[in-house]
Design a protein around this motif. Sequence first.
Motif, PDB file in Angstrom:
ATOM      1  N   GLY A 167       0.813  -1.191   0.000  1.00 25.34           N
ATOM      2  CA  GLY A 167       0.000   0.000   0.000  1.00 25.34           C
ATOM      3  C   GLY A 167       0.854   1.252   0.000  1.00 25.34           C
ATOM      4  O   GLY A 167       2.040   1.207  -0.275  1.00 25.34           O
ATOM      5  N   VAL A 168       0.252   2.382   0.279  1.00 27.27           N
ATOM      6  CA  VAL A 168       0.961   3.646   0.313  1.00 27.27           C
ATOM      7  C   VAL A 168       0.901   4.205   1.718  1.00 27.27           C
ATOM      8  O   VAL A 168      -0.008   3.910   2.486  1.00 27.27           O
TER       9      VAL A 168
ATOM     10  N   GLN B  64       6.198   0.422  14.555  1.00 21.96           N
ATOM     11  CA  GLN B  64       4.766   0.703  14.426  1.00 21.96           C
ATOM     12  C   GLN B  64       4.514   2.155  14.015  1.00 21.96           C
ATOM     13  O   GLN B  64       3.478   2.741  14.344  1.00 21.96           O
ATOM     14  N   ALA B  65       5.450   2.763  13.272  1.00 21.63           N
ATOM     15  CA  ALA B  65       5.329   4.193  12.974  1.00 21.63           C
ATOM     16  C   ALA B  65       5.771   4.563  11.558  1.00 21.63           C
ATOM     17  O   ALA B  65       5.602   5.722  11.166  1.00 21.63           O
ATOM     18  N   PHE B  66       6.317   3.638  10.797  1.00 17.81           N
ATOM     19  CA  PHE B  66       6.856   3.963   9.476  1.00 17.81           C
ATOM     20  C   PHE B  66       5.799   4.608   8.591  1.00 17.81           C
ATOM     21  O   PHE B  66       6.080   5.521   7.808  1.00 17.81           O
ATOM     22  N   HIS B  67       4.562   4.150   8.685  1.00 15.76           N
ATOM     23  CA  HIS B  67       3.485   4.619   7.821  1.00 15.76           C
ATOM     24  C   HIS B  67       3.041   6.039   8.142  1.00 15.76           C
ATOM     25  O   HIS B  67       2.322   6.652   7.355  1.00 15.76           O
ATOM     26  N   TRP B  68       3.447   6.595   9.299  1.00 17.98           N
ATOM     27  CA  TRP B  68       3.095   7.970   9.633  1.00 17.98           C
ATOM     28  C   TRP B  68       4.090   8.977   9.058  1.00 17.98           C
ATOM     29  O   TRP B  68       3.888  10.185   9.182  1.00 17.98           O
TER      30      TRP B  68
ATOM     31  N   ASP C   6       4.398  -0.027   2.058  1.00 13.73           N
ATOM     32  CA  ASP C   6       5.226  -1.089   1.506  1.00 13.73           C
ATOM     33  C   ASP C   6       6.661  -0.822   1.956  1.00 13.73           C
ATOM     34  O   ASP C   6       7.418  -0.119   1.286  1.00 13.73           O
ATOM     35  N   VAL C   7       7.019  -1.358   3.087  1.00 12.76           N
ATOM     36  CA  VAL C   7       8.325  -1.062   3.672  1.00 12.76           C
ATOM     37  C   VAL C   7       9.452  -1.566   2.776  1.00 12.76           C
ATOM     38  O   VAL C   7      10.416  -0.850   2.491  1.00 12.76           O
ATOM     39  N   LEU C   8       9.345  -2.797   2.330  1.00 10.08           N
ATOM     40  CA  LEU C   8      10.408  -3.366   1.494  1.00 10.08           C
ATOM     41  C   LEU C   8      10.655  -2.530   0.258  1.00 10.08           C
ATOM     42  O   LEU C   8      11.801  -2.196  -0.075  1.00 10.08           O
ATOM     43  N   ALA C   9       9.585  -2.196  -0.461  1.00 16.82           N
ATOM     44  CA  ALA C   9       9.735  -1.427  -1.696  1.00 16.82           C
ATOM     45  C   ALA C   9      10.350  -0.066  -1.416  1.00 16.82           C
ATOM     46  O   ALA C   9      11.207   0.409  -2.171  1.00 16.82           O
ATOM     47  N   ALA C  10       9.927   0.581  -0.317  1.00 18.48           N
ATOM     48  CA  ALA C  10      10.462   1.894   0.015  1.00 18.48           C
ATOM     49  C   ALA C  10      11.958   1.835   0.313  1.00 18.48           C
ATOM     50  O   ALA C  10      12.733   2.692  -0.128  1.00 18.48           O
ATOM     51  N   LEU C  11      12.373   0.828   1.078  1.00 16.53           N
ATOM     52  CA  LEU C  11      13.792   0.716   1.412  1.00 16.53           C
ATOM     53  C   LEU C  11      14.618   0.456   0.160  1.00 16.53           C
ATOM     54  O   LEU C  11      15.703   1.042  -0.023  1.00 16.53           O
TER      55      LEU C  11
END
Length: 266
Positions: A3-4, A120-124, A181-186
């Motif tokens: 997701g975004v 628990q905060a990457f999406h913010w 999408d943590v993996l894609a962002a990294l």
Amino acid sequence: MRGVYTPRMGHEVFDDLAADYDRFRPPYPRALFEIMANRLGRARTGHTPARVLDLGAGTGIALAGLREVLGPRPLYAAVDPSAAMVALGSELVPDALWHVGRAEPYLEVSRGVGLIMIAQAFHWMDVPRLLAAATRALVPGGVIAVLYNIRRHTDSAFLAEYEALLEELSPGYSRDHPDSDVLAALHEHLPAGTRVETHQALWDTFMTPEEFLGLAHSATSVQRARASHGAELDRRTLALVRAYLDSDGRVDVAYTSELVIASLPR
């Protein structure tokens, strides 16, 4: 996690949630902190001791777990936009340097960091800005560790029903639409040669109906639902929990703890 990333909410929302967050939010498995410690040990910190930053630290639940593994030697700093969260966190991990503010500008003026943890905060966060700053702040071989506790609803009839309740009553909520999408962002925003790994730990905790309701109240998705449905949501949550109690009067809450960890080139 797909997701975004979600737009940030005002810090006052988390000020209101701080007490429930600190009391009821689950910890993270020690095995995942041991992986972080191992990767930090490979970084060329050039500092004695190493510098460790916890961004979006909340009340310090993850930082306390990490400190149990790393011990008192690193220089710990923790950042959160909620003053109420920081006040509680400074009691839980008093030897960390606590700061009220957003992660991105704090990181942009940081240097010589060995480990950045985001639980628990990457999406913010503003992810491109965050990871650009992390690239400058980290030492060669430095580490970014992103942690999430995810309810294992596919293995639990109780949690499947709870997710359905949130989808019904919480605007925009979906169990199948994780926040980022943590993996894609990294992979996209960190330098070539960065090593990205994923690790998981499955575990369960057992809660009374009142404890589960307190945990629910600590989530922004539940607060959105309560704004519209208030007493109905609490009543239905408690009725659902009570339908699945074991002989000790507790409900099994199954979790997957997920660690996505990136080690920069050395």
